[in-house]
Design an enzyme around this catalytic site. Structure first.
Site, mmCIF file in Angstrom:
data_model
loop_
_atom_site.group_PDB
_atom_site.id
_atom_site.type_symbol
_atom_site.label_atom_id
_atom_site.label_comp_id
_atom_site.label_asym_id
_atom_site.label_seq_id
_atom_site.Cartn_x
_atom_site.Cartn_y
_atom_site.Cartn_z
ATOM 1 N N GLY A 263 -35.503 -15.764 -44.776
ATOM 2 C CA GLY A 263 -36.831 -16.072 -45.289
ATOM 3 C C GLY A 263 -37.275 -14.981 -46.232
ATOM 4 O O GLY A 263 -36.809 -13.839 -46.143
ATOM 5 N N GLN B 266 -43.183 -10.039 -51.487
ATOM 6 C CA GLN B 266 -42.091 -9.069 -51.331
ATOM 7 C C GLN B 266 -41.425 -8.723 -52.656
ATOM 8 O O GLN B 266 -40.708 -7.726 -52.738
ATOM 9 C CB GLN B 266 -41.030 -9.608 -50.361
ATOM 10 C CG GLN B 266 -41.517 -9.680 -48.927
ATOM 11 C CD GLN B 266 -40.417 -10.176 -48.016
ATOM 12 O OE1 GLN B 266 -40.226 -11.374 -47.850
ATOM 13 N NE2 GLN B 266 -39.660 -9.257 -47.443
ATOM 14 N N CYS C 251 -36.623 -7.286 -41.498
ATOM 15 C CA CYS C 251 -37.332 -7.661 -42.717
ATOM 16 C C CYS C 251 -36.683 -6.959 -43.903
ATOM 17 O O CYS C 251 -36.374 -5.763 -43.810
ATOM 18 C CB CYS C 251 -38.797 -7.236 -42.594
ATOM 19 S SG CYS C 251 -39.792 -7.655 -44.045
ATOM 20 N N LEU C 252 -36.474 -7.705 -44.983
ATOM 21 C CA LEU C 252 -35.891 -7.101 -46.182
ATOM 22 C C LEU C 252 -36.772 -5.960 -46.695
ATOM 23 O O LEU C 252 -36.284 -5.046 -47.353
ATOM 24 C CB LEU C 252 -35.732 -8.162 -47.283
ATOM 25 C CG LEU C 252 -34.809 -9.342 -46.948
ATOM 26 C CD1 LEU C 252 -34.887 -10.414 -48.028
ATOM 27 C CD2 LEU C 252 -33.377 -8.863 -46.769
ATOM 28 N N HIS D 235 -43.290 -14.974 -39.527
ATOM 29 C CA HIS D 235 -42.980 -13.681 -40.152
ATOM 30 C C HIS D 235 -43.323 -13.720 -41.651
ATOM 31 O O HIS D 235 -43.987 -12.808 -42.171
ATOM 32 C CB HIS D 235 -41.492 -13.373 -39.929
ATOM 33 C CG HIS D 235 -41.009 -12.130 -40.596
ATOM 34 N ND1 HIS D 235 -40.568 -11.036 -39.903
ATOM 35 C CD2 HIS D 235 -40.897 -11.805 -41.916
ATOM 36 C CE1 HIS D 235 -40.224 -10.086 -40.768
ATOM 37 N NE2 HIS D 235 -40.406 -10.531 -41.990
ATOM 38 N N GLU D 236 -42.882 -14.795 -42.336
ATOM 39 C CA GLU D 236 -43.129 -14.877 -43.785
ATOM 40 C C GLU D 236 -44.616 -15.102 -44.077
ATOM 41 O O GLU D 236 -45.155 -14.559 -45.044
ATOM 42 C CB GLU D 236 -42.287 -15.986 -44.423
ATOM 43 C CG GLU D 236 -40.779 -15.860 -44.221
ATOM 44 C CD GLU D 236 -40.227 -14.498 -44.574
ATOM 45 O OE1 GLU D 236 -40.796 -13.808 -45.445
ATOM 46 O OE2 GLU D 236 -39.221 -14.094 -43.955
ATOM 47 N N HIS E 198 -46.536 -12.049 -44.380
ATOM 48 C CA HIS E 198 -46.457 -11.367 -45.686
ATOM 49 C C HIS E 198 -47.574 -11.856 -46.619
ATOM 50 O O HIS E 198 -48.048 -11.088 -47.457
ATOM 51 C CB HIS E 198 -45.097 -11.609 -46.351
ATOM 52 C CG HIS E 198 -43.984 -10.771 -45.800
ATOM 53 N ND1 HIS E 198 -43.978 -9.397 -45.839
ATOM 54 C CD2 HIS E 198 -42.819 -11.122 -45.192
ATOM 55 C CE1 HIS E 198 -42.855 -8.936 -45.292
ATOM 56 N NE2 HIS E 198 -42.135 -9.966 -44.885
#
Ligand code: NI
Length: 178
Positions: free
Chosen positions: A44, A49, A97-98, A139-140, A143
């Site tokens: 995701g 991001q 997470c990236l 999670h996304e 963001h």
């Protein structure tokens, strides 16, 4: 595209809603986010991001090295997502997470969420996400609110290095013979 990491104030902004008339010019961004996800073997990603402060996220669950048990789904862009309802039960699970490299944490998430959103053509959709995909979604979605998974963890012991996480996982999957 550069992926912003924790400490960059652009990860802490609340994302702006997307106007439907802007969707044609946002198609390349959607494709770039999907490519970026695939290159990083992520499941995701959210537009903030990569520094785009827009209510756009991609869900792309698939089994991979970071998430070997992930279910397979087509990369799905969600525009202006809203949570319509949540399940009564919550589950604890590992997240990475990236934008938070080399760390994993255990986070409580709702087991399922019903989400209203626009697809990339601007058509309204509503879908129920459960288990791992519900986790990725939440999670996304965080963001888009300027939050990262670390903000959802009260107990510092529930954050570990990715190296330790991988070691723990392989210890579970391949118990030592005796
Ligand atoms: Ni993330």
């Amino acid at each position: 595209m550069e992926i912003l990491t924790l400490g960059d104030p652009r990860l802490r902004r609340v994302a702006d809603p997307i106007q439907v008339e802007d969707l044609p010019k946002l198609q390349p961004l959607i494709d770039q986010l999907i490519d970026q996800l695939q290159a990083a073997a992520g499941v995701g990603i959210a537009a903030p991001q990569v520094g785009q402060n827009l209510q756009l996220l991609i869900l792309a669950s698939h089994p991979n090295r970071r998430y070997p048990d992930a279910p397979l789904m087509e990369p799905t862009p969600l525009i202006n997502p809203q949570i319509v309802s949540r399940s009564a039960d919550r589950v604890l699970g590992w997240e990475g997470c990236l934008s938070v490299p080399h760390q994993r944490g255990q986070v409580w998430r709702d087991r399922s969420v019903t989400v209203a959103y626009l697809d990339r053509q601007g058509q309204p959709q509503q879908q129920v996400f459960t288990d791992f995909i519900a986790r990725i979604f939440q999670h996304e979605y965080d963001h888009l609110l300027g939050k990262v998974f670390l903000d959802r963890i009260d107990d510092p012991d529930q954050v570990i290095s990715e190296a330790d996480y991988m070691q723990q996982q392989s210890a579970v999957e391949h118990p030592a013979e005796h």
